[in-house]
Write a protein that holds these residues in place. Structure first.
Motif, PDB file in Angstrom:
ATOM      1  N   SER A  36       6.264 -13.357   5.150  1.00  0.00           N
ATOM      2  CA  SER A  36       6.811 -13.633   3.703  1.00  0.00           C
ATOM      3  C   SER A  36       6.911 -12.653   2.601  1.00  0.00           C
ATOM      4  O   SER A  36       6.409 -11.503   2.965  1.00  0.00           O
ATOM      5  CB  SER A  36       5.846 -14.712   3.467  1.00  0.00           C
ATOM      6  N   ARG A  37       7.267 -12.901   1.846  1.00  0.00           N
ATOM      7  CA  ARG A  37       7.542 -12.117   0.665  1.00  0.00           C
ATOM      8  C   ARG A  37       5.777 -11.205   0.352  1.00  0.00           C
ATOM      9  O   ARG A  37       5.587  -9.650   0.086  1.00  0.00           O
ATOM     10  CB  ARG A  37       8.260 -12.249  -0.442  1.00  0.00           C
ATOM     11  N   GLU A  38       4.790 -12.168   0.438  1.00  0.00           N
ATOM     12  CA  GLU A  38       3.554 -11.833  -0.088  1.00  0.00           C
ATOM     13  C   GLU A  38       3.340 -10.834   1.642  1.00  0.00           C
ATOM     14  O   GLU A  38       1.999  -9.776   1.022  1.00  0.00           O
ATOM     15  CB  GLU A  38       2.890 -12.920   0.337  1.00  0.00           C
ATOM     16  N   GLN A  39       3.269 -11.733   2.772  1.00  0.00           N
ATOM     17  CA  GLN A  39       3.199 -10.068   4.120  1.00  0.00           C
ATOM     18  C   GLN A  39       3.905  -9.435   3.790  1.00  0.00           C
ATOM     19  O   GLN A  39       2.126  -8.314   4.473  1.00  0.00           O
ATOM     20  CB  GLN A  39       3.231 -11.109   5.061  1.00  0.00           C
ATOM     21  N   VAL A  40       4.708  -9.035   3.641  1.00  0.00           N
ATOM     22  CA  VAL A  40       5.581  -7.425   3.071  1.00  0.00           C
ATOM     23  C   VAL A  40       5.195  -6.413   2.139  1.00  0.00           C
ATOM     24  O   VAL A  40       4.724  -5.494   2.449  1.00  0.00           O
ATOM     25  CB  VAL A  40       7.030  -7.962   3.132  1.00  0.00           C
ATOM     26  N   ALA A  41       4.703  -7.086   1.132  1.00  0.00           N
ATOM     27  CA  ALA A  41       4.310  -6.751  -0.177  1.00  0.00           C
ATOM     28  C   ALA A  41       2.433  -5.896   0.620  1.00  0.00           C
ATOM     29  O   ALA A  41       2.776  -4.698  -0.159  1.00  0.00           O
ATOM     30  CB  ALA A  41       3.835  -7.389  -1.495  1.00  0.00           C
ATOM     31  N   ILE A  42       1.885  -6.901   1.248  1.00  0.00           N
ATOM     32  CA  ILE A  42       0.836  -5.688   1.576  1.00  0.00           C
ATOM     33  C   ILE A  42       0.317  -5.536   2.055  1.00  0.00           C
ATOM     34  O   ILE A  42      -0.262  -4.472   2.150  1.00  0.00           O
ATOM     35  CB  ILE A  42      -0.301  -7.754   1.799  1.00  0.00           C
ATOM     36  N   SER A  43       1.161  -5.421   2.940  1.00  0.00           N
ATOM     37  CA  SER A  43       1.750  -4.975   4.468  1.00  0.00           C
ATOM     38  C   SER A  43       2.377  -3.181   4.037  1.00  0.00           C
ATOM     39  O   SER A  43       1.511  -2.286   4.037  1.00  0.00           O
ATOM     40  CB  SER A  43       3.067  -5.233   5.396  1.00  0.00           C
ATOM     41  N   ARG A  44       3.224  -3.520   2.947  1.00  0.00           N
ATOM     42  CA  ARG A  44       3.488  -2.134   2.314  1.00  0.00           C
ATOM     43  C   ARG A  44       2.247  -1.503   1.359  1.00  0.00           C
ATOM     44  O   ARG A  44       1.827  -0.240   1.252  1.00  0.00           O
ATOM     45  CB  ARG A  44       4.763  -2.051   1.083  1.00  0.00           C
ATOM     46  N   LEU A  45       1.670  -2.589   0.752  1.00  0.00           N
ATOM     47  CA  LEU A  45       0.517  -1.069  -0.226  1.00  0.00           C
ATOM     48  C   LEU A  45      -0.727  -1.135   0.944  1.00  0.00           C
ATOM     49  O   LEU A  45      -1.325   0.486   0.378  1.00  0.00           O
ATOM     50  CB  LEU A  45      -0.315  -3.090  -1.189  1.00  0.00           C
ATOM     51  N   SER A  46      -0.489  -1.702   2.105  1.00  0.00           N
ATOM     52  CA  SER A  46      -2.140  -1.101   2.535  1.00  0.00           C
ATOM     53  C   SER A  46      -1.170   0.066   3.660  1.00  0.00           C
ATOM     54  O   SER A  46      -2.474   0.956   3.794  1.00  0.00           O
ATOM     55  CB  SER A  46      -2.274  -2.591   4.161  1.00  0.00           C
ATOM     56  N   ILE A  47      -0.381   0.114   4.307  1.00  0.00           N
ATOM     57  CA  ILE A  47       0.574   1.448   4.500  1.00  0.00           C
ATOM     58  C   ILE A  47       0.500   2.664   3.480  1.00  0.00           C
ATOM     59  O   ILE A  47       0.000   3.366   3.502  1.00  0.00           O
ATOM     60  CB  ILE A  47       1.845   0.698   5.532  1.00  0.00           C
ATOM     61  N   THR A  48       0.460   2.181   2.751  1.00  0.00           N
ATOM     62  CA  THR A  48       0.787   3.233   1.321  1.00  0.00           C
ATOM     63  C   THR A  48      -0.868   3.594   0.923  1.00  0.00           C
ATOM     64  O   THR A  48      -0.987   4.976   0.793  1.00  0.00           O
ATOM     65  CB  THR A  48       1.702   2.899   0.104  1.00  0.00           C
ATOM     66  N   LEU A  49      -1.349   3.021   0.497  1.00  0.00           N
ATOM     67  CA  LEU A  49      -3.009   3.321   0.671  1.00  0.00           C
ATOM     68  C   LEU A  49      -3.948   4.266   1.660  1.00  0.00           C
ATOM     69  O   LEU A  49      -4.097   4.795   1.720  1.00  0.00           O
ATOM     70  CB  LEU A  49      -3.934   2.506  -0.044  1.00  0.00           C
ATOM     71  N   ALA A  50      -3.453   4.020   2.712  1.00  0.00           N
ATOM     72  CA  ALA A  50      -3.469   4.222   4.243  1.00  0.00           C
ATOM     73  C   ALA A  50      -2.792   6.074   4.326  1.00  0.00           C
ATOM     74  O   ALA A  50      -3.514   6.775   4.854  1.00  0.00           O
ATOM     75  CB  ALA A  50      -3.269   4.067   5.481  1.00  0.00           C
ATOM     76  N   LEU A  51      -2.531   5.987   4.427  1.00  0.00           N
ATOM     77  CA  LEU A  51      -1.445   7.488   4.343  1.00  0.00           C
ATOM     78  C   LEU A  51      -1.970   8.536   3.379  1.00  0.00           C
ATOM     79  O   LEU A  51      -1.833   9.423   3.313  1.00  0.00           O
ATOM     80  CB  LEU A  51       0.108   6.876   4.610  1.00  0.00           C
ATOM     81  N   THR A  52      -2.431   7.761   2.035  1.00  0.00           N
ATOM     82  CA  THR A  52      -2.342   8.402   0.697  1.00  0.00           C
ATOM     83  C   THR A  52      -3.581   9.490   1.237  1.00  0.00           C
ATOM     84  O   THR A  52      -4.209  10.170   0.479  1.00  0.00           O
ATOM     85  CB  THR A  52      -2.184   7.857  -0.922  1.00  0.00           C
ATOM     86  N   TRP A  53      -4.493   8.489   1.973  1.00  0.00           N
ATOM     87  CA  TRP A  53      -6.133   8.818   1.713  1.00  0.00           C
ATOM     88  C   TRP A  53      -6.001   9.296   3.181  1.00  0.00           C
ATOM     89  O   TRP A  53      -6.619  10.461   3.092  1.00  0.00           O
ATOM     90  CB  TRP A  53      -6.925   7.397   2.383  1.00  0.00           C
ATOM     91  N   LEU A  54      -5.193   9.113   3.975  1.00  0.00           N
ATOM     92  CA  LEU A  54      -5.409  10.093   5.240  1.00  0.00           C
ATOM     93  C   LEU A  54      -4.663  11.882   4.686  1.00  0.00           C
ATOM     94  O   LEU A  54      -4.857  12.697   5.254  1.00  0.00           O
ATOM     95  CB  LEU A  54      -4.161   9.928   6.296  1.00  0.00           C
ATOM     96  N   LEU A  55      -3.301  11.554   3.877  1.00  0.00           N
ATOM     97  CA  LEU A  55      -3.183  12.685   3.375  1.00  0.00           C
ATOM     98  C   LEU A  55      -4.300  13.762   2.819  1.00  0.00           C
ATOM     99  O   LEU A  55      -4.054  14.813   2.568  1.00  0.00           O
ATOM    100  CB  LEU A  55      -1.600  12.966   2.764  1.00  0.00           C
ATOM    101  N   GLY A  56      -4.478  12.785   1.284  1.00  0.00           N
ATOM    102  CA  GLY A  56      -5.351  13.754   1.048  1.00  0.00           C
ATOM    103  C   GLY A  56      -6.646  14.417   1.714  1.00  0.00           C
ATOM    104  O   GLY A  56      -7.101  15.065   1.734  1.00  0.00           O
ATOM    105  N   TYR A  57      -7.564  13.982   2.572  1.00  0.00           N
ATOM    106  CA  TYR A  57      -8.816  13.907   3.712  1.00  0.00           C
ATOM    107  C   TYR A  57      -7.897  14.535   4.496  1.00  0.00           C
ATOM    108  O   TYR A  57      -8.398  15.747   4.625  1.00  0.00           O
ATOM    109  CB  TYR A  57      -8.773  12.591   4.572  1.00  0.00           C
ATOM    110  N   LEU A  58      -7.394  14.526   5.064  1.00  0.00           N
ATOM    111  CA  LEU A  58      -6.311  16.092   5.412  1.00  0.00           C
ATOM    112  C   LEU A  58      -6.705  17.544   4.426  1.00  0.00           C
ATOM    113  O   LEU A  58      -6.720  18.388   5.293  1.00  0.00           O
ATOM    114  CB  LEU A  58      -5.060  16.059   6.556  1.00  0.00           C
ATOM    115  N   LEU A  59      -6.166  17.125   3.592  1.00  0.00           N
ATOM    116  CA  LEU A  59      -5.643  18.428   2.952  1.00  0.00           C
ATOM    117  C   LEU A  59      -6.680  18.669   2.044  1.00  0.00           C
ATOM    118  O   LEU A  59      -7.462  20.041   2.407  1.00  0.00           O
ATOM    119  CB  LEU A  59      -4.756  18.198   1.206  1.00  0.00           C
ATOM    120  N   LEU A  60      -7.835  17.756   2.262  1.00  0.00           N
ATOM    121  CA  LEU A  60      -9.472  18.829   1.479  1.00  0.00           C
ATOM    122  C   LEU A  60     -10.389  19.088   2.572  1.00  0.00           C
ATOM    123  O   LEU A  60     -11.124  19.899   2.415  1.00  0.00           O
ATOM    124  CB  LEU A  60     -10.519  17.167   0.746  1.00  0.00           C
TER     125      LEU A  60
END
Length: 120
Positions: A36-60
């Motif tokens: 559904s639209r809501e499912q896709v939107a939450i999935s995109r947000l979850s992936i963005t949050l996780a990849l942002t955290w991972l990138l910041g974690y690795l850089l730090l």
């Protein structure tokens, strides 16, 4: 009386927002291109949050390992980043349980622009 489509179970949406673990079902949902639209939107947000955290974690972590001047400060900043990721995820889970929107200003728009092109 025709059967109305049942709404998306909240547990599935909540699973997408579990820190780190929710990345994988979210990626699978977008890869399949179904949901559904809501499912896709939450999935995109979850992936963005996780990849942002991972990138910041690795850089730090890399900065901590290579720095002679302020490794303790980078460790502390890294712990704030990780705590923030977990707190935002829990906050979004609580919002979904209350029936409110699962959007996060800034990150939801970024997720739609970046992952809207490549996934789904």
């Amino acid at each position: 009386m025709p059967n109305a489509p049942c709404p998306m179970p909240k547990t599935q949406l909540l699973l997408y927002l579990v820190p780190i673990i929710g990345f994988f079902p979210s990626l699978w949902t977008l890869y399949r291109g179904q949901g559904s639209r809501e499912q896709v939107a939450i999935s995109r947000l979850s992936i963005t949050l996780a990849l942002t955290w991972l990138l910041g974690y690795l850089l730090l972590t890399t900065g901590t390992a290579t720095s002679d001047f302020f490794p303790l400060r980078l460790f502390i900043l890294n712990s704030f980043l990780t705590s923030g990721y977990f707190l935002v995820s829990v906050w979004l889970i609580l919002r979904l349980m209350q029936g409110k929107s699962g959007r996060l200003p800034g990150f939801s728009n970024l997720a739609e622009r970046v992952f809207g092109k490549y996934l789904s």
